[in-house]
Scaffold this active site. Structure first.
Site, short mmCIF file in Angstrom:
data_model
loop_
_atom_site.label_atom_id
_atom_site.label_comp_id
_atom_site.label_asym_id
_atom_site.label_seq_id
_atom_site.Cartn_x
_atom_site.Cartn_y
_atom_site.Cartn_z
N ASP A 266 -13.91 6.28 -3.02
CA ASP A 266 -13.31 5.83 -4.29
C ASP A 266 -13.93 6.54 -5.50
OD1 ASP A 266 -11.47 4.05 -3.19
OD2 ASP A 266 -12.89 2.38 -3.20
N SER B 121 0.83 -1.21 0.00
CA SER B 121 0.00 0.00 0.00
C SER B 121 0.87 1.27 0.00
CB SER B 121 -0.91 0.01 1.23
OG SER B 121 -1.55 1.27 1.30
N ARG B 122 0.48 2.23 -0.84
CA ARG B 122 1.18 3.51 -0.87
C ARG B 122 0.47 4.54 0.01
NH1 ARG B 122 2.96 -0.16 -4.82
NH2 ARG B 122 5.15 0.35 -5.17
N SER B 123 -0.64 4.17 0.63
CA SER B 123 -1.40 5.14 1.44
C SER B 123 -0.57 5.74 2.58
CB SER B 123 -2.67 4.49 1.98
OG SER B 123 -3.57 4.27 0.91
N GLY C 171 -4.20 5.52 -13.09
CA GLY C 171 -4.89 5.22 -11.84
C GLY C 171 -4.32 5.90 -10.61
N LYS D 285 -13.64 -4.31 2.07
CA LYS D 285 -14.53 -3.16 1.90
C LYS D 285 -15.99 -3.48 2.25
CE LYS D 285 -11.57 -0.61 -1.24
NZ LYS D 285 -11.40 0.11 -2.50
N ALA E 251 -16.27 -6.16 -13.83
CA ALA E 251 -17.46 -6.15 -12.97
C ALA E 251 -17.09 -6.63 -11.57
CB ALA E 251 -18.55 -7.03 -13.57
N GLY E 252 -15.83 -6.40 -11.18
CA GLY E 252 -15.38 -6.81 -9.86
C GLY E 252 -15.60 -5.71 -8.83
N GLY E 253 -14.98 -5.88 -7.68
CA GLY E 253 -15.14 -4.93 -6.58
C GLY E 253 -14.80 -3.50 -6.97
N ALA E 254 -13.73 -3.35 -7.78
CA ALA E 254 -13.27 -2.01 -8.12
C ALA E 254 -14.25 -1.26 -9.00
CB ALA E 254 -11.91 -2.10 -8.81
P1 ATR Z 1 -11.34 -6.01 -8.12
O1 ATR Z 1 -11.97 -6.07 -6.78
O2 ATR Z 1 -10.00 -5.33 -8.13
O3 ATR Z 1 -12.26 -5.47 -9.17
P2 ATR Z 1 -11.91 -8.71 -8.89
O4 ATR Z 1 -13.17 -8.63 -8.14
O5 ATR Z 1 -11.09 -9.94 -8.80
O6 ATR Z 1 -10.95 -7.52 -8.49
O7 ATR Z 1 -12.20 -8.39 -10.43
C1 ATR Z 1 -11.24 -8.47 -11.40
C2 ATR Z 1 -11.86 -8.09 -12.74
O8 ATR Z 1 -10.89 -8.35 -13.77
C3 ATR Z 1 -13.09 -8.91 -13.09
O9 ATR Z 1 -13.96 -8.13 -13.87
C4 ATR Z 1 -12.47 -10.04 -13.91
O10 ATR Z 1 -13.37 -10.69 -14.81
P3 ATR Z 1 -14.28 -11.93 -14.28
O11 ATR Z 1 -15.43 -11.31 -13.56
O12 ATR Z 1 -14.66 -12.65 -15.50
O13 ATR Z 1 -13.39 -12.74 -13.38
C5 ATR Z 1 -11.43 -9.29 -14.68
N1 ATR Z 1 -10.36 -10.17 -15.18
C6 ATR Z 1 -9.36 -10.71 -14.46
N2 ATR Z 1 -8.56 -11.47 -15.27
C7 ATR Z 1 -9.11 -11.43 -16.52
C8 ATR Z 1 -8.76 -12.00 -17.79
N3 ATR Z 1 -7.68 -12.79 -17.94
N4 ATR Z 1 -9.56 -11.73 -18.86
C9 ATR Z 1 -10.64 -10.93 -18.74
N5 ATR Z 1 -11.02 -10.34 -17.54
C10 ATR Z 1 -10.26 -10.59 -16.46
#
Ligand code: ATR
Length: 296
Positions: A113, A26-28, A258, A77, A144-147
């Site tokens: 965020d 972490s850089r925070s 970022g 989170k 579509a992940g957490g971020a």
């Molecule tokens: P974060 O919380 O940082 O968003 P995460 O929840 O693991 O991390 O989400 C990572 C994102 O990168 C997801 O959208 C993931 O796609 P999936 O929902 O299909 O897993 C995407 N991602 C990671 N590796 C990938 C790859 N090789 N090709 C396409 N999408 C990828």
């Protein structure tokens, strides 16, 4: 709160930190300790490693030890929001928090965020002359992940008309639809194979996947369909210039890394604990860039 130079009404050093697992990179602490020094505030900001199992115990320990609060990063989170006694409306909507403030033994949760993301785009009301094309045109978002959640929340709050989301696992996009419900923003789920085609007419492309991050494969996408007024944001900041941003710059598009989001999301946290709204200066950015490049 004041935006003046120095304000420290509290005699005992104010303590805060960042909760995460792992939290080693972490850089925070660099950011907050830079501001503490700059404002002459007696306080500290440290890494607070906590496993998912220990999270609640560690947070309650910090409350008991008189901490002003803490930032929260992956994977805590959602747990931070669940643990809080109070949360503001947008944090309740996101069900995820990156800022905890401890007041009178109670835990208050916020999410900064989305604010950081908009500020990094130059979208703050205090910044004049930024290009607003992105907010009146469709926005394309990858991941579509957490971020992605706080960013979608911020884009919806900014009033974008249309949000096209593409993700390798298409069904995951459905878990984000609630963020647009009851708003004027139309959301559509685009199969991963069609990600380049969805860029047609978009004013903004945001990568929230981990693709392009050091150690990960690059994000493979043609930017040919993006209009020339579009901006491209990658929330990845290691490396600072991802292959996606390099391609955007080569096409003459505005490329936003970022690091801006990381720096700006820290501002409301510092203000909440230490009573001063700090500034994201070129010097602070250089400090973090030097660290990212392994020179400090
Ligand atoms: P974060 O919380 O940082 O968003 P995460 O929840 O693991 O991390 O989400 C990572 C994102 O990168 C997801 O959208 C993931 O796609 P999936 O929902 O299909 O897993 C995407 N991602 C990671 N590796 C990938 C790859 N090789 N090709 C396409 N999408 C990828």
């Amino acid at each position: 709160m004041t935006s003046g130079k120095t304000l420290n009404r509290i005699n005992t050093p104010v303590k805060a930190g960042i909760l995460g697992w792992p939290v080693t990179h972490s850089r925070s602490p660099l950011i907050h300790n830079y501001w503490l020094k700059m404002h002459g505030i007696e306080g500290s900001y440290e890494k607070l490693p906590a496993t998912a199992e220990d999270f609640e115990k560690v947070v309650k320990g910090l409350v008991g030890a008189g901490y002003a609060g803490a930032n929260v990063t992956a994977p805590h989170k959602e747990a931070a929001f669940a643990l809080a006694d109070f949360a503001d409306a947008s944090t309740t909507q996101l069900r995820a928090a990156n800022l905890l403030v401890f007041k009178g033994g109670a835990i208050h949760a916020s999410n900064t965020d989305g604010y950081g993301f908009l500020q990094s785009l130059g979208g703050g009301s205090d910044e004049a002359g930024y290009d607003k094309n992105w907010s009146t045109n469709p926005v394309a978002l990858l991941g579509a992940g957490g971020a992605s959640r706080a960013i979608i929340g911020a884009l919806v709050d900014a009033g974008i008309p249309e949000l096209r989301i593409s993700n390798r696992t298409l069904e995951k996009i459905d878990t984000l639809r609630f963020l647009c419900e009851g708003t004027p923003t139309n959301i559509s789920a685009v199969p991963w194979g069609d990600r380049a085609a969805m860029l047609e007419g978009c004013g903004l492309l945001v990568n929230t996947t981990s693709l392009g991050m050091s150690g990960q494969p690059p994000l493979d996408i043609s930017l040919d369909r993006l209009p020339d007024f579009a901006a491209v944001v990658d929330i990845v900041y290691a490396p600072l210039e991802t292959p996606l941003l390099k391609a955007a710059a080569l096409k003459g598009l505005r490329a936003v890394d970022g690091l801006g989001m990381l720096l700006h999301q820290a501002v409301p946290s510092f203000a909440a604990w230490f009573g001063v709204k700090p500034e994201v200066t070129p010097e602070l950015r250089r400090l973090i860039v030097t660290n990212l490049e392994g020179k400090s």
